[in-house]
Scaffold this motif. Structure first.
Motif, PDB file in Angstrom:
ATOM      1  N   PRO A  99       0.451  -1.252  -0.484  1.00 51.00           N
ATOM      2  CA  PRO A  99       0.158  -0.171  -0.265  1.00 51.00           C
ATOM      3  C   PRO A  99       0.672   1.052   0.232  1.00 51.00           C
ATOM      4  CG  PRO A  99      -0.413  -1.979   1.562  1.00 51.00           C
ATOM      5  CD  PRO A  99       0.655  -2.173   1.511  1.00 51.00           C
ATOM      6  N   VAL A 100       1.947   0.916   0.817  1.00 48.63           N
ATOM      7  CA  VAL A 100       2.721   2.241   0.853  1.00 48.63           C
ATOM      8  C   VAL A 100       3.180   2.546  -0.761  1.00 48.63           C
ATOM      9  CG1 VAL A 100       4.880   3.463   1.164  1.00 48.63           C
ATOM     10  CG2 VAL A 100       3.550   2.062   3.121  1.00 48.63           C
ATOM     11  N   LEU A 101       4.441   1.584  -1.711  1.00 53.68           N
ATOM     12  CA  LEU A 101       4.180   1.494  -2.760  1.00 53.68           C
ATOM     13  C   LEU A 101       3.521   2.066  -3.900  1.00 53.68           C
ATOM     14  CD1 LEU A 101       7.184  -1.113  -3.557  1.00 53.68           C
ATOM     15  CD2 LEU A 101       7.281   1.170  -2.711  1.00 53.68           C
ATOM     16  N   TRP A 102       2.341   1.340  -3.740  1.00 56.47           N
ATOM     17  CA  TRP A 102       1.302   2.037  -4.675  1.00 56.47           C
ATOM     18  C   TRP A 102       0.763   3.586  -4.565  1.00 56.47           C
ATOM     19  CZ3 TRP A 102      -3.534   4.448  -3.043  1.00 56.47           C
ATOM     20  CH2 TRP A 102      -4.834   4.375  -3.993  1.00 56.47           C
ATOM     21  N   ALA A 103       1.014   4.671  -2.930  1.00 55.84           N
ATOM     22  CA  ALA A 103       0.753   5.564  -3.343  1.00 55.84           C
ATOM     23  C   ALA A 103       1.676   6.371  -3.815  1.00 55.84           C
ATOM     24  CB  ALA A 103       0.034   6.504  -1.681  1.00 55.84           C
ATOM     25  N   LEU A 104       3.230   5.987  -3.097  1.00 58.86           N
ATOM     26  CA  LEU A 104       4.739   6.408  -4.041  1.00 58.86           C
ATOM     27  C   LEU A 104       4.429   6.648  -5.536  1.00 58.86           C
ATOM     28  CD1 LEU A 104       7.145   5.668  -1.341  1.00 58.86           C
ATOM     29  CD2 LEU A 104       5.731   7.151  -1.349  1.00 58.86           C
ATOM     30  N   ALA A 105       3.447   5.373  -5.928  1.00 56.41           N
ATOM     31  CA  ALA A 105       4.155   5.426  -7.322  1.00 56.41           C
ATOM     32  C   ALA A 105       2.683   6.445  -8.379  1.00 56.41           C
ATOM     33  CB  ALA A 105       2.968   3.568  -7.951  1.00 56.41           C
ATOM     34  N   ILE A 106       1.530   6.436  -7.292  1.00 54.76           N
ATOM     35  CA  ILE A 106       0.822   7.492  -7.943  1.00 54.76           C
ATOM     36  C   ILE A 106       1.596   9.033  -7.686  1.00 54.76           C
ATOM     37  CG2 ILE A 106      -1.780   8.622  -7.408  1.00 54.76           C
ATOM     38  CD1 ILE A 106      -2.805   6.051  -7.031  1.00 54.76           C
ATOM     39  N   LEU A 107       2.278   9.077  -6.741  1.00 52.19           N
ATOM     40  CA  LEU A 107       2.126  10.253  -6.553  1.00 52.19           C
ATOM     41  C   LEU A 107       3.621  11.109  -7.238  1.00 52.19           C
ATOM     42  CD1 LEU A 107       2.372  11.154  -2.522  1.00 52.19           C
ATOM     43  CD2 LEU A 107       0.764  11.829  -4.053  1.00 52.19           C
ATOM     44  N   THR A 108       4.469   9.452  -7.580  1.00 47.89           N
ATOM     45  CA  THR A 108       5.483  10.130  -8.391  1.00 47.89           C
ATOM     46  C   THR A 108       5.281  10.369 -10.169  1.00 47.89           C
ATOM     47  OG1 THR A 108       6.787   8.507  -7.008  1.00 47.89           O
ATOM     48  CG2 THR A 108       8.046   9.135  -9.334  1.00 47.89           C
ATOM     49  N   MET A 109       4.314   9.730 -10.588  1.00 50.32           N
ATOM     50  CA  MET A 109       3.681   9.898 -11.541  1.00 50.32           C
ATOM     51  C   MET A 109       3.152  11.055 -11.859  1.00 50.32           C
ATOM     52  SD  MET A 109       1.810   5.927 -12.795  1.00 50.32           S
ATOM     53  CE  MET A 109       0.910   5.571 -11.322  1.00 50.32           C
ATOM     54  N   LEU A 110       2.170  11.552 -10.822  1.00 47.69           N
ATOM     55  CA  LEU A 110       1.190  12.690 -10.644  1.00 47.69           C
ATOM     56  C   LEU A 110       2.561  14.075 -10.349  1.00 47.69           C
ATOM     57  CD1 LEU A 110      -1.518  12.419  -9.232  1.00 47.69           C
ATOM     58  CD2 LEU A 110      -1.270  11.592 -11.989  1.00 47.69           C
ATOM     59  N   VAL A 111       3.344  13.972  -9.965  1.00 42.66           N
ATOM     60  CA  VAL A 111       4.118  15.143  -9.556  1.00 42.66           C
ATOM     61  C   VAL A 111       4.847  15.226 -10.439  1.00 42.66           C
ATOM     62  CG1 VAL A 111       5.809  15.962  -7.781  1.00 42.66           C
ATOM     63  CG2 VAL A 111       4.066  15.423  -7.055  1.00 42.66           C
ATOM     64  N   GLY A 112       5.731  14.026 -11.429  1.00 36.87           N
ATOM     65  CA  GLY A 112       6.630  14.002 -12.051  1.00 36.87           C
ATOM     66  C   GLY A 112       6.510  14.294 -13.092  1.00 36.87           C
ATOM     67  N   THR A 113       4.988  14.603 -13.783  1.00 32.76           N
ATOM     68  CA  THR A 113       4.527  14.698 -15.241  1.00 32.76           C
ATOM     69  C   THR A 113       3.822  16.191 -15.390  1.00 32.76           C
ATOM     70  OG1 THR A 113       3.354  12.559 -15.072  1.00 32.76           O
ATOM     71  CG2 THR A 113       2.705  14.138 -17.047  1.00 32.76           C
ATOM     72  N   ILE A 114       3.221  16.685 -13.986  1.00 37.94           N
ATOM     73  CA  ILE A 114       2.656  18.239 -13.729  1.00 37.94           C
ATOM     74  C   ILE A 114       3.730  18.761 -13.841  1.00 37.94           C
ATOM     75  CG2 ILE A 114       1.077  19.219 -12.574  1.00 37.94           C
ATOM     76  CD1 ILE A 114      -0.338  17.006 -11.684  1.00 37.94           C
ATOM     77  N   VAL A 115       4.524  18.777 -12.945  1.00 40.06           N
ATOM     78  CA  VAL A 115       5.893  19.334 -12.589  1.00 40.06           C
ATOM     79  C   VAL A 115       6.260  19.651 -14.450  1.00 40.06           C
ATOM     80  CG1 VAL A 115       7.526  21.068 -11.964  1.00 40.06           C
ATOM     81  CG2 VAL A 115       5.650  19.338 -10.238  1.00 40.06           C
ATOM     82  N   GLY A 116       6.747  18.586 -14.625  1.00 40.84           N
ATOM     83  CA  GLY A 116       7.542  18.544 -15.809  1.00 40.84           C
ATOM     84  C   GLY A 116       6.921  19.549 -17.483  1.00 40.84           C
ATOM     85  N   VAL A 117       6.018  19.594 -17.148  1.00 45.30           N
ATOM     86  CA  VAL A 117       4.873  20.529 -17.850  1.00 45.30           C
ATOM     87  C   VAL A 117       5.623  21.487 -17.919  1.00 45.30           C
ATOM     88  CG1 VAL A 117       2.909  20.888 -19.100  1.00 45.30           C
ATOM     89  CG2 VAL A 117       2.934  19.363 -17.836  1.00 45.30           C
ATOM     90  N   ALA A 118       5.685  22.263 -16.571  1.00 46.84           N
ATOM     91  CA  ALA A 118       5.941  23.584 -16.618  1.00 46.84           C
ATOM     92  C   ALA A 118       7.498  24.129 -17.095  1.00 46.84           C
ATOM     93  CB  ALA A 118       5.811  24.205 -15.757  1.00 46.84           C
ATOM     94  N   GLN A 119       8.459  22.976 -17.190  1.00 47.71           N
ATOM     95  CA  GLN A 119       9.930  23.407 -17.571  1.00 47.71           C
ATOM     96  C   GLN A 119       9.777  23.807 -18.880  1.00 47.71           C
ATOM     97  OE1 GLN A 119      11.516  23.201 -14.187  1.00 47.71           O
ATOM     98  NE2 GLN A 119       9.399  23.027 -13.874  1.00 47.71           N
ATOM     99  N   THR A 120      11.154  24.973 -18.690  1.00 40.64           N
ATOM    100  CA  THR A 120      11.978  25.841 -20.006  1.00 40.64           C
ATOM    101  C   THR A 120      12.760  24.886 -20.567  1.00 40.64           C
ATOM    102  OG1 THR A 120      11.965  27.619 -19.307  1.00 40.64           O
ATOM    103  CG2 THR A 120      10.351  27.653 -19.958  1.00 40.64           C
ATOM    104  N   ASN A 121      13.673  24.183 -19.146  1.00 41.17           N
ATOM    105  CA  ASN A 121      15.569  23.833 -19.402  1.00 41.17           C
ATOM    106  C   ASN A 121      14.902  22.178 -19.174  1.00 41.17           C
ATOM    107  OD1 ASN A 121      17.386  22.554 -18.058  1.00 41.17           O
ATOM    108  ND2 ASN A 121      18.370  24.609 -17.859  1.00 41.17           N
ATOM    109  N   LEU A 122      15.992  22.197 -20.972  1.00 43.97           N
ATOM    110  CA  LEU A 122      15.565  20.716 -21.400  1.00 43.97           C
ATOM    111  C   LEU A 122      16.176  19.722 -19.570  1.00 43.97           C
ATOM    112  CD1 LEU A 122      14.217  21.767 -23.518  1.00 43.97           C
ATOM    113  CD2 LEU A 122      15.845  20.085 -24.833  1.00 43.97           C
ATOM    114  N   LYS A 123      17.102  19.966 -19.235  1.00 48.12           N
ATOM    115  CA  LYS A 123      17.885  18.592 -17.941  1.00 48.12           C
ATOM    116  C   LYS A 123      16.726  19.000 -17.105  1.00 48.12           C
ATOM    117  CE  LYS A 123      21.720  19.666 -17.403  1.00 48.12           C
ATOM    118  NZ  LYS A 123      23.233  20.130 -16.884  1.00 48.12           N
TER     119      LYS A 123
END
Length: 479
Positions: A271-295
């Motif tokens: 259950p802990v990894l289940w929650a971490l997987a969801i948070l990790t996918m969402l945060v990585g994707t949503i915040v990544g959309v706002a980036q203009t630096n490719l690195k």
């Protein structure tokens, strides 16, 4: 030697000897003298790759702490590929940026040796030692541009947070030893199976401490805060190496520890990894959309991909276990290619890391624009690239295991992530070039490495069955 009690350590010994040879060569290199130190790394990694292939199916063991089963060998082969691609892409950028070649290659090889030890270790203390070997080398590589305040800051942040995570891992190891009387994974698994119906708070605490240590290394939310700064501040090729080699080694050890020694406590940590997987996918994707630096964009992309890999670990069925290894291979080739192109396009005065720097690249460097397109489409999971197949297997594993929510969130996250990958493609093809500054010529070796990587992505995307079957057979050797 492959039939002796030292057989299991042959691949990592080859890499370690190459690192020592690079160190000695650097000490004899005169000021301004050009010496093919990278070639020593290629030789060592090639021998390690051949040794890993020859050890396949032998299930060799050394010192009771290192086991070259097919799982560890598959991960070692991935690490050899990462090392060879890194060295192939590094020569030109090292000369251009004036980085110390001897130190760079030595540290890279020592970190790969630590990674190989980590993926084949069957003892928690050995895993910790391997983790520190690779981590210390990568900390130094991150700050290798000594005249760059940004690089120094990135290395310092990475070091502080890495030391913090190492303390958690070591504390978890100590608690495990206090509970079970051993740090050997097989003995821990036997004890956990016997006590599986009597889970105590100390057992949960031990698992939690180890989980923090692993999640930091794979950049899982909320232990991801170091990733964007470290990737942006590190030399670009080093960032690519960090995002692939470190993640592959950490995930392989993660799988070995949690799906063997701590399998009896699966109901408590899933259950802990289940929650971490969801948070990790969402945060990585949503915040990544706002980036203009490719690195930084690729850093958040790396975070999102860690979430996809966690989905396979949560599913933990036969498809999921094989999918994790296959995904690590595909991601390593893809991400190194993307970082390699960013590195090769840079100049000493301008790193070419911003989105605007790729405007009209198709008109000035059509070959590199085409290669970059393939890497970005693979990261986004667009067919017929290998990125599509790897995500297909991961999400299929989640569906078969009954985790429909993870599969749906993963697919939606993947769809959103396509936006920031295609944004770069649009800039390369749909906009007129505004930068008339001449770009550096690309050497034959790095260009060939990029072409080979592209061919591999199409091959694995169209004919993945053989590699998937090898991954499936290798994972079964640790359970």
């Amino acid at each position: 030697m492959l039939d002796s009690s030292f057989a299991a350590i042959v691949p990592m010994v080859c890499v370690t000897l190459a690192a020592l040879a690079a160190m000695v060569a650097e000490s004899f290199r005169g000021r301004g003298e050009q010496m093919p130190i990278g070639g020593l790394g290629v030789i060592g990694l090639s021998f390690a790759l051949v040794g890993s292939i020859l050890l396949w199916g032998r299930n060799a063991s050394s010192f009771g702490l290192i086991r070259a089963d097919n799982f560890g060998l598959f991960a070692s082969i991935i690490l050899c590929i990462v090392g060879l691609l890194t060295i192939a892409l590094s020569g030109q950028t090292i000369r251009r940026d004036g980085l110390p070649a001897g130190e760079y290659y030595t540290l890279t090889l020592f970190s790969i040796a630590g990674m190989m030890m980590m993926v084949t270790a069957t003892d928690l203390l050995t895993i910790f030692i391997a983790l520190e070997i690779l981590s210390i080398a990568v900390y130094v590589l991150t700050g290798l541009r000594r005249d760059s305040p940004q690089s120094t800051e990135a290395a310092f942040k990475y070091f502080l947070l890495g030391a913090f995570a190492s303390a958690f891992f070591l504390y978890g190891t100590a608690l495990t030893y206090a509970l079970t009387g051993s740090t050997r994974l097989d003995r821990i698994g036997t004890w956990m199976a016997a006590e599986g119906m009597h889970v105590t708070p100390m057992m949960l605490f031990a698992v939690g401490m180890l989980l923090v240590g692993f999640c930091f290394k794979i950049s899982a939310v909320p232990f991801h805060m170091w990733t964007p700064d470290a990737y942006e501040g590190a030399p670009t090729v080093v960032a690519g190496f960090m995002s692939t080699g470190v993640k592959a080694a950490a995930f392989a050890a993660f799988v070995r520890v949690f799906l063997s020694a701590y399998e009896p406590m699966r109901a408590d940590w899933v259950p802990v990894l289940w929650a971490l997987a969801i948070l990790t996918m969402l945060v990585g994707t949503i915040v990544g959309v706002a980036q203009t630096n490719l690195k930084r964009m690729l850093a958040y992309s790396s975070i999102a991909h860690a979430g996809y890999l966690l989905v396979g670990l949560v599913a933990a069925n036969e498809v999921g276990k094989a999918a994790v290894l296959f995904y690590l291979l595909v991601y390593a080739v893809t991400n190194l290619g993307a970082f390699g192109i960013i590195a090769l396009l840079g100049t000493p005065d301008r790193p070419h890391e911003e989105l605007r720097d790729f405007t009209g690249l198709w008109y000035t460097r059509p070959a590199l624009a085409g290669l970059m397109t393939v890497f970005l489409l693979s990261l986004g999971g667009i067919p017929p690239t290998a990125g599509f197949v790897s995500k297909w297997y991961i999400f299929s594993a989640a569906v078969r295991a009954g985790y429909y929510d993870l599969a749906v969130i993963g697919m939606l996250s993947s769809v959103v992530s396509v936006f920031f990958y295609l944004r770069v493609v649009v800039m390369m093809y749909m906009a007129e070039p505004v930068d008339t500054e001449p770009r550096p010529a690309i050497g034959a070796v790095p260009f060939l490495a990029l072409v080979v990587s592209t061919i591999a992505l199409f091959y694995l995307g169209i004919l993945p069955t053989r590699v998937i079957n090898l991954a499936a057979s290798s994972v079964s050797t640790i359970f």
